[in-house]
Motif scaffolding. Structure first.
Motif, PDB file in Angstrom:
ATOM      1  N   TYR A  36       0.856  -1.168   0.000  1.00 40.09           N
ATOM      2  CA  TYR A  36       0.000   0.000   0.000  1.00 40.09           C
ATOM      3  C   TYR A  36       0.906   1.236   0.000  1.00 40.09           C
ATOM      4  O   TYR A  36       2.086   1.158   0.313  1.00 40.09           O
ATOM      5  N   ARG A  37       0.302   2.368  -0.324  1.00 42.59           N
ATOM      6  CA  ARG A  37       1.038   3.621  -0.198  1.00 42.59           C
ATOM      7  C   ARG A  37       0.102   4.709   0.315  1.00 42.59           C
ATOM      8  O   ARG A  37      -1.111   4.642   0.145  1.00 42.59           O
ATOM      9  N   GLN A  38       0.726   5.709   0.931  1.00 42.78           N
ATOM     10  CA  GLN A  38      -0.044   6.827   1.448  1.00 42.78           C
ATOM     11  C   GLN A  38       0.755   8.101   1.260  1.00 42.78           C
ATOM     12  O   GLN A  38       1.863   8.229   1.804  1.00 42.78           O
ATOM     13  N   ALA A  39       0.184   9.006   0.494  1.00 47.48           N
ATOM     14  CA  ALA A  39       0.793  10.313   0.286  1.00 47.48           C
ATOM     15  C   ALA A  39       0.211  11.288   1.301  1.00 47.48           C
ATOM     16  O   ALA A  39      -0.898  11.063   1.809  1.00 47.48           O
ATOM     17  N   PRO A  40       0.919  12.367   1.621  1.00 42.89           N
ATOM     18  CA  PRO A  40       0.411  13.342   2.593  1.00 42.89           C
ATOM     19  C   PRO A  40      -0.965  13.865   2.199  1.00 42.89           C
ATOM     20  O   PRO A  40      -1.191  14.246   1.048  1.00 42.89           O
ATOM     21  N   GLY A  41      -1.887  13.835   3.138  1.00 44.77           N
ATOM     22  CA  GLY A  41      -3.221  14.349   2.902  1.00 44.77           C
ATOM     23  C   GLY A  41      -4.126  13.422   2.112  1.00 44.77           C
ATOM     24  O   GLY A  41      -5.259  13.797   1.793  1.00 44.77           O
ATOM     25  N   LYS A  42      -3.638  12.232   1.802  1.00 43.51           N
ATOM     26  CA  LYS A  42      -4.444  11.282   1.027  1.00 43.51           C
ATOM     27  C   LYS A  42      -4.656   9.994   1.812  1.00 43.51           C
ATOM     28  O   LYS A  42      -3.927   9.702   2.752  1.00 43.51           O
ATOM     29  N   GLU A  43      -5.662   9.231   1.391  1.00 42.86           N
ATOM     30  CA  GLU A  43      -5.922   7.944   2.033  1.00 42.86           C
ATOM     31  C   GLU A  43      -4.916   6.900   1.557  1.00 42.86           C
ATOM     32  O   GLU A  43      -4.348   7.003   0.472  1.00 42.86           O
ATOM     33  N   ARG A  44      -4.723   5.905   2.404  1.00 44.44           N
ATOM     34  CA  ARG A  44      -3.850   4.802   2.028  1.00 44.44           C
ATOM     35  C   ARG A  44      -4.509   4.020   0.893  1.00 44.44           C
ATOM     36  O   ARG A  44      -5.712   3.736   0.939  1.00 44.44           O
ATOM     37  N   GLU A  45      -3.730   3.676  -0.129  1.00 44.45           N
ATOM     38  CA  GLU A  45      -4.285   2.954  -1.269  1.00 44.45           C
ATOM     39  C   GLU A  45      -3.464   1.710  -1.573  1.00 44.45           C
ATOM     40  O   GLU A  45      -2.247   1.687  -1.409  1.00 44.45           O
ATOM     41  N   LEU A  46      -4.149   0.694  -2.057  1.00 38.45           N
ATOM     42  CA  LEU A  46      -3.518  -0.560  -2.441  1.00 38.45           C
ATOM     43  C   LEU A  46      -2.845  -0.373  -3.797  1.00 38.45           C
ATOM     44  O   LEU A  46      -3.486   0.105  -4.740  1.00 38.45           O
ATOM     45  N   VAL A  47      -1.576  -0.761  -3.909  1.00 35.53           N
ATOM     46  CA  VAL A  47      -0.881  -0.637  -5.193  1.00 35.53           C
ATOM     47  C   VAL A  47      -0.485  -1.981  -5.795  1.00 35.53           C
ATOM     48  O   VAL A  47      -0.169  -2.053  -6.975  1.00 35.53           O
ATOM     49  N   ALA A  48      -0.474  -3.032  -5.000  1.00 30.76           N
ATOM     50  CA  ALA A  48      -0.151  -4.345  -5.547  1.00 30.76           C
ATOM     51  C   ALA A  48      -0.484  -5.409  -4.519  1.00 30.76           C
ATOM     52  O   ALA A  48      -0.297  -5.188  -3.323  1.00 30.76           O
ATOM     53  N   ALA A  49      -0.966  -6.540  -4.993  1.00 29.97           N
ATOM     54  CA  ALA A  49      -1.286  -7.650  -4.093  1.00 29.97           C
ATOM     55  C   ALA A  49      -0.931  -8.964  -4.772  1.00 29.97           C
ATOM     56  O   ALA A  49      -0.997  -9.074  -6.008  1.00 29.97           O
ATOM     57  N   ILE A  50      -0.559  -9.931  -3.954  1.00 33.19           N
ATOM     58  CA  ILE A  50      -0.229 -11.256  -4.479  1.00 33.19           C
ATOM     59  C   ILE A  50      -0.782 -12.299  -3.516  1.00 33.19           C
ATOM     60  O   ILE A  50      -0.620 -12.201  -2.299  1.00 33.19           O
ATOM     61  N   SER A  51      -1.447 -13.284  -4.094  1.00 39.16           N
ATOM     62  CA  SER A  51      -2.054 -14.333  -3.271  1.00 39.16           C
ATOM     63  C   SER A  51      -1.029 -15.434  -2.984  1.00 39.16           C
ATOM     64  O   SER A  51       0.074 -15.447  -3.540  1.00 39.16           O
ATOM     65  N   SER A  52      -1.438 -16.363  -2.140  1.00 37.26           N
ATOM     66  CA  SER A  52      -0.558 -17.489  -1.825  1.00 37.26           C
ATOM     67  C   SER A  52      -0.271 -18.320  -3.064  1.00 37.26           C
ATOM     68  O   SER A  52       0.780 -18.952  -3.170  1.00 37.26           O
ATOM     69  N   GLY A  53      -1.175 -18.292  -4.021  1.00 38.38           N
ATOM     70  CA  GLY A  53      -1.001 -19.037  -5.259  1.00 38.38           C
ATOM     71  C   GLY A  53      -0.263 -18.272  -6.331  1.00 38.38           C
ATOM     72  O   GLY A  53      -0.040 -18.792  -7.425  1.00 38.38           O
ATOM     73  N   GLY A  54       0.104 -17.026  -6.029  1.00 40.92           N
ATOM     74  CA  GLY A  54       0.875 -16.234  -6.980  1.00 40.92           C
ATOM     75  C   GLY A  54       0.059 -15.331  -7.881  1.00 40.92           C
ATOM     76  O   GLY A  54       0.611 -14.649  -8.747  1.00 40.92           O
ATOM     77  N   ASN A  55      -1.252 -15.308  -7.699  1.00 36.04           N
ATOM     78  CA  ASN A  55      -2.074 -14.388  -8.488  1.00 36.04           C
ATOM     79  C   ASN A  55      -1.815 -12.961  -8.023  1.00 36.04           C
ATOM     80  O   ASN A  55      -1.723 -12.693  -6.832  1.00 36.04           O
TER      81      ASN A  55
END
Length: 117
Positions: A36-55
């Motif tokens: 995740y990332r969070q810039a000043p004054g902004k909400e935290r956002e998801l930028v990448a995810a990976i499952s246990s299966g590699g998806n």
């Protein structure tokens, strides 16, 4: 579960960085991993995810530029960031999801990425 990020820093626009997140503790429960990332004054956002299966999953804003990968033997997840833009400037956080009767989320302390124009 403890998560420690590294690899942040200052880079010029168009450059690359690779973030690393090392997990320790009861890592056997970990299923999904994400950045995740969070810039000043902004909400935290998801930028990448990976499952246990590699998806993997990415939002449109980083798709084609960021790549998430995991090395289960080392309990480590990476985020390769290419073609960085000033709008990618933020604190980046590693997240681990642990499965079980109750889903638990764990967070690292964050690492700063600053992209200069």
């Amino acid at each position: 579960v403890q998560l420690v990020e590294s690899g942040g820093g200052l880079v010029q626009a168009g450059g690359s960085l690779r973030l690393t997140c090392a997990a320790s503790g009861d890592t056997s429960c970990i299923t999904g991993l994400a950045w995740y990332r969070q810039a000043p004054g902004k909400e935290r956002e998801l930028v990448a995810a990976i499952s246990s299966g590699g998806n993997t999953w990415y939002p449109h804003s980083v798709k084609g530029r960021f790549t998430i990968s995991r090395e289960n033997a080392k309990n480590t997840v990476y985020l390769q960031m290419n073609s960085l833009k000033p709008e990618d400037t933020a604190a980046y956080y590693c997240n681990a999801e642990c499965g079980g009767p109750v889903i638990r989320d764990y967070w690292g302390q964050g690492t700063q990425v600053t992209v200069s124009s």
